[in-house]
Design a protein around this motif. Sequence first.
Motif, PDB file in Angstrom:
ATOM      1  N   ASP A   1       5.723   0.444 -17.559  1.00 40.57           N
ATOM      2  CA  ASP A   1       6.024  -0.976 -17.704  1.00 40.57           C
ATOM      3  C   ASP A   1       5.092  -1.569 -18.752  1.00 40.57           C
ATOM      4  O   ASP A   1       3.982  -1.081 -18.951  1.00 40.57           O
ATOM      5  CB  ASP A   1       5.859  -1.721 -16.375  1.00 40.57           C
ATOM      6  N   LEU A   2       5.574  -2.616 -19.407  1.00 41.42           N
ATOM      7  CA  LEU A   2       4.774  -3.300 -20.412  1.00 41.42           C
ATOM      8  C   LEU A   2       3.785  -4.259 -19.748  1.00 41.42           C
ATOM      9  O   LEU A   2       2.744  -4.581 -20.306  1.00 41.42           O
ATOM     10  CB  LEU A   2       5.733  -4.081 -21.334  1.00 41.42           C
ATOM     11  N   SER A   3       4.122  -4.710 -18.546  1.00 37.26           N
ATOM     12  CA  SER A   3       3.340  -5.755 -17.885  1.00 37.26           C
ATOM     13  C   SER A   3       2.232  -5.165 -17.013  1.00 37.26           C
ATOM     14  O   SER A   3       2.486  -4.426 -16.067  1.00 37.26           O
ATOM     15  CB  SER A   3       4.276  -6.613 -17.029  1.00 37.26           C
ATOM     16  N   LYS A   4       0.986  -5.540 -17.333  1.00 36.59           N
ATOM     17  CA  LYS A   4      -0.172  -5.094 -16.531  1.00 36.59           C
ATOM     18  C   LYS A   4      -0.055  -5.598 -15.098  1.00 36.59           C
ATOM     19  O   LYS A   4      -0.397  -4.903 -14.152  1.00 36.59           O
ATOM     20  CB  LYS A   4      -1.468  -5.639 -17.148  1.00 36.59           C
ATOM     21  N   GLU A   5       0.403  -6.855 -14.963  1.00 36.40           N
ATOM     22  CA  GLU A   5       0.511  -7.448 -13.611  1.00 36.40           C
ATOM     23  C   GLU A   5       1.536  -6.691 -12.777  1.00 36.40           C
ATOM     24  O   GLU A   5       1.329  -6.462 -11.591  1.00 36.40           O
ATOM     25  CB  GLU A   5       0.916  -8.920 -13.687  1.00 36.40           C
ATOM     26  N   ALA A   6       2.661  -6.316 -13.409  1.00 33.62           N
ATOM     27  CA  ALA A   6       3.677  -5.552 -12.678  1.00 33.62           C
ATOM     28  C   ALA A   6       3.097  -4.210 -12.239  1.00 33.62           C
ATOM     29  O   ALA A   6       3.294  -3.778 -11.092  1.00 33.62           O
ATOM     30  CB  ALA A   6       4.910  -5.329 -13.560  1.00 33.62           C
ATOM     31  N   LEU A   7       2.360  -3.557 -13.119  1.00 32.31           N
ATOM     32  CA  LEU A   7       1.790  -2.244 -12.778  1.00 32.31           C
ATOM     33  C   LEU A   7       0.783  -2.352 -11.638  1.00 32.31           C
ATOM     34  O   LEU A   7       0.646  -1.429 -10.828  1.00 32.31           O
ATOM     35  CB  LEU A   7       1.142  -1.610 -14.018  1.00 32.31           C
ATOM     36  N   ARG A   8       0.095  -3.493 -11.567  1.00 33.24           N
ATOM     37  CA  ARG A   8      -0.830  -3.698 -10.434  1.00 33.24           C
ATOM     38  C   ARG A   8      -0.051  -3.712  -9.118  1.00 33.24           C
ATOM     39  O   ARG A   8      -0.452  -3.105  -8.126  1.00 33.24           O
ATOM     40  CB  ARG A   8      -1.599  -5.002 -10.604  1.00 33.24           C
ATOM     41  N   VAL A   9       1.083  -4.430  -9.119  1.00 34.21           N
ATOM     42  CA  VAL A   9       1.927  -4.501  -7.918  1.00 34.21           C
ATOM     43  C   VAL A   9       2.460  -3.099  -7.580  1.00 34.21           C
ATOM     44  O   VAL A   9       2.446  -2.674  -6.426  1.00 34.21           O
ATOM     45  CB  VAL A   9       3.112  -5.485  -8.130  1.00 34.21           C
ATOM     46  N   ALA A  10       2.919  -2.374  -8.613  1.00 33.95           N
ATOM     47  CA  ALA A  10       3.469  -1.032  -8.402  1.00 33.95           C
ATOM     48  C   ALA A  10       2.410  -0.095  -7.812  1.00 33.95           C
ATOM     49  O   ALA A  10       2.694   0.676  -6.890  1.00 33.95           O
ATOM     50  CB  ALA A  10       3.994  -0.472  -9.722  1.00 33.95           C
ATOM     51  N   GLY A  11       1.194  -0.176  -8.322  1.00 30.71           N
ATOM     52  CA  GLY A  11       0.114   0.674  -7.815  1.00 30.71           C
ATOM     53  C   GLY A  11      -0.182   0.387  -6.351  1.00 30.71           C
ATOM     54  O   GLY A  11      -0.401   1.301  -5.543  1.00 30.71           O
ATOM     55  N   LYS A  12      -0.151  -0.892  -6.004  1.00 32.62           N
ATOM     56  CA  LYS A  12      -0.375  -1.312  -4.618  1.00 32.62           C
ATOM     57  C   LYS A  12       0.733  -0.734  -3.717  1.00 32.62           C
ATOM     58  O   LYS A  12       0.471  -0.217  -2.633  1.00 32.62           O
ATOM     59  CB  LYS A  12      -0.344  -2.840  -4.584  1.00 32.62           C
ATOM     60  N   ASN A  13       1.982  -0.811  -4.205  1.00 27.49           N
ATOM     61  CA  ASN A  13       3.105  -0.279  -3.429  1.00 27.49           C
ATOM     62  C   ASN A  13       3.018   1.231  -3.266  1.00 27.49           C
ATOM     63  O   ASN A  13       3.336   1.769  -2.201  1.00 27.49           O
ATOM     64  CB  ASN A  13       4.431  -0.663  -4.092  1.00 27.49           C
ATOM     65  N   ALA A  14       2.571   1.915  -4.307  1.00 24.85           N
ATOM     66  CA  ALA A  14       2.448   3.373  -4.212  1.00 24.85           C
ATOM     67  C   ALA A  14       1.430   3.738  -3.143  1.00 24.85           C
ATOM     68  O   ALA A  14       1.634   4.685  -2.375  1.00 24.85           O
ATOM     69  CB  ALA A  14       2.044   3.966  -5.560  1.00 24.85           C
ATOM     70  N   SER A  15       0.345   2.968  -3.044  1.00 27.05           N
ATOM     71  CA  SER A  15      -0.638   3.326  -2.013  1.00 27.05           C
ATOM     72  C   SER A  15      -0.166   2.940  -0.616  1.00 27.05           C
ATOM     73  O   SER A  15      -0.409   3.669   0.343  1.00 27.05           O
ATOM     74  CB  SER A  15      -2.034   2.797  -2.338  1.00 27.05           C
ATOM     75  N   VAL A  16       0.568   1.822  -0.494  1.00 32.10           N
ATOM     76  CA  VAL A  16       1.155   1.461   0.812  1.00 32.10           C
ATOM     77  C   VAL A  16       2.047   2.607   1.320  1.00 32.10           C
ATOM     78  O   VAL A  16       2.024   2.964   2.491  1.00 32.10           O
ATOM     79  CB  VAL A  16       2.012   0.166   0.700  1.00 32.10           C
ATOM     80  N   HIS A  17       2.829   3.193   0.407  1.00 32.17           N
ATOM     81  CA  HIS A  17       3.769   4.242   0.811  1.00 32.17           C
ATOM     82  C   HIS A  17       3.208   5.650   0.609  1.00 32.17           C
ATOM     83  O   HIS A  17       3.948   6.630   0.703  1.00 32.17           O
ATOM     84  CB  HIS A  17       5.097   4.069   0.060  1.00 32.17           C
ATOM     85  N   ARG A  18       1.906   5.713   0.327  1.00 32.17           N
ATOM     86  CA  ARG A  18       1.224   7.009   0.148  1.00 32.17           C
ATOM     87  C   ARG A  18       2.006   7.933  -0.775  1.00 32.17           C
ATOM     88  O   ARG A  18       2.346   9.058  -0.420  1.00 32.17           O
ATOM     89  CB  ARG A  18       1.022   7.697   1.503  1.00 32.17           C
ATOM     90  N   THR A  19       2.325   7.400  -1.957  1.00 34.48           N
ATOM     91  CA  THR A  19       3.114   8.171  -2.911  1.00 34.48           C
ATOM     92  C   THR A  19       2.303   8.427  -4.151  1.00 34.48           C
ATOM     93  O   THR A  19       1.595   7.538  -4.630  1.00 34.48           O
ATOM     94  CB  THR A  19       4.347   7.366  -3.399  1.00 34.48           C
ATOM     95  N   ASP A  20       2.499   9.615  -4.686  1.00 34.59           N
ATOM     96  CA  ASP A  20       1.785   9.984  -5.880  1.00 34.59           C
ATOM     97  C   ASP A  20       2.676   9.755  -7.098  1.00 34.59           C
ATOM     98  O   ASP A  20       3.384  10.657  -7.534  1.00 34.59           O
ATOM     99  CB  ASP A  20       1.391  11.471  -5.756  1.00 34.59           C
ATOM    100  N   VAL A  21       2.675   8.528  -7.615  1.00 33.08           N
ATOM    101  CA  VAL A  21       3.461   8.226  -8.819  1.00 33.08           C
ATOM    102  C   VAL A  21       2.473   7.848  -9.918  1.00 33.08           C
ATOM    103  O   VAL A  21       1.513   7.123  -9.664  1.00 33.08           O
ATOM    104  CB  VAL A  21       4.439   7.040  -8.575  1.00 33.08           C
ATOM    105  N   ASP A  22       2.671   8.360 -11.124  1.00 29.36           N
ATOM    106  CA  ASP A  22       1.831   7.932 -12.254  1.00 29.36           C
ATOM    107  C   ASP A  22       2.406   6.670 -12.840  1.00 29.36           C
ATOM    108  O   ASP A  22       3.579   6.661 -13.226  1.00 29.36           O
ATOM    109  CB  ASP A  22       1.845   8.998 -13.372  1.00 29.36           C
ATOM    110  N   PHE A  23       1.588   5.623 -12.947  1.00 28.45           N
ATOM    111  CA  PHE A  23       2.062   4.404 -13.598  1.00 28.45           C
ATOM    112  C   PHE A  23       1.343   4.234 -14.933  1.00 28.45           C
ATOM    113  O   PHE A  23       0.120   4.349 -15.005  1.00 28.45           O
ATOM    114  CB  PHE A  23       1.839   3.188 -12.695  1.00 28.45           C
ATOM    115  N   ILE A  24       2.123   3.991 -15.984  1.00 29.52           N
ATOM    116  CA  ILE A  24       1.582   3.926 -17.337  1.00 29.52           C
ATOM    117  C   ILE A  24       2.033   2.636 -17.991  1.00 29.52           C
ATOM    118  O   ILE A  24       3.187   2.224 -17.838  1.00 29.52           O
ATOM    119  CB  ILE A  24       2.138   5.103 -18.192  1.00 29.52           C
TER     120      ILE A  24
END
Length: 294
Positions: free
Chosen positions: A152-175
């Motif tokens: 994603d281009l948006s830093k704020e969106a990536l912050r939300v995505a990172g939070k969601n990945a940890s809530v769901h204990r998922t290993d996704v790379d966000f760039i």
Amino acid sequence: MNSMQPTFTSIREARRWASLFLQKHNRETRVADLLLEHFLNWTPSRILAFDEEPLSAEVKKAFIKSVQDHAETGIPVQHLTGWGHFYGRDFHVNKHVLIPRPETEELVLGVLDYVRTSGLKEVKIVDLGTGSGVIAITLAKEIPESKVTGVDLSKEALRVAGKNASVHRTDVDFIQGDFLEPLLDESIDIVVSNPPYIAQSEKELMNDTVLDFDPFMALFAEEEGLAAYKTIVQQLSRKKQKPTCIAFEIGYQQGSTVSRIIHEYLPGYQTEVRKDINQKDRMVFAFLNSKVED
């Protein structure tokens, strides 16, 4: 304001007041129940079973304020509660990300279907314009042996995505990056994207709930809503190793144009326009010919 405060005490009276208040403002009455479930942290069936119970002063105050805010401004319920629902899971959302829509679940289903029938193992999936991360995280959960990246281009969106990945204990790379730009040299099996696709000219037709609260850059695209598809497809044309499947969510009138863009820049792909639950064109799938599934 306070002289106007409603005088209900029980849950049932709260529901009745909120439903009428929302109706008067042409909003969906269902919002009343969603907000009550949130503030009480109760299930719908518990609310029905115990609707004689009084509301605490704290819950009552928060509930009234949220109902009034939604009625008067159109602020989405998901922004009031901080959560959106997608494919059976709850995700953090805020004003920096698009609220997940049920139609997008069908895009995910299409990708899951493709992975099942193609026999791909350890599949590499990239979600472009990942926003809150719902597509990337859902695919990572549903295909445990996959490697999923969200861009994603948006830093704020990536912050939300990172939070969601940890809530769901998922290993996704966000760039952070402009669609495929950071991944031009990576090998990828599947590209999935729900990019901005609304033409600027459609702005005045839109509902305030969407227009005033969803992030502008997640909704609108230049060139009559087609700019994002052109960018992604042109980036793909520069990749030596092409993905075997491309899955786009589209605006309901964009099926043939998006297919044409794919054919123009990516010879060797076969495209297919698919409809959503409401029988509107909603997805374009493109398969690299050697792997076409009938």
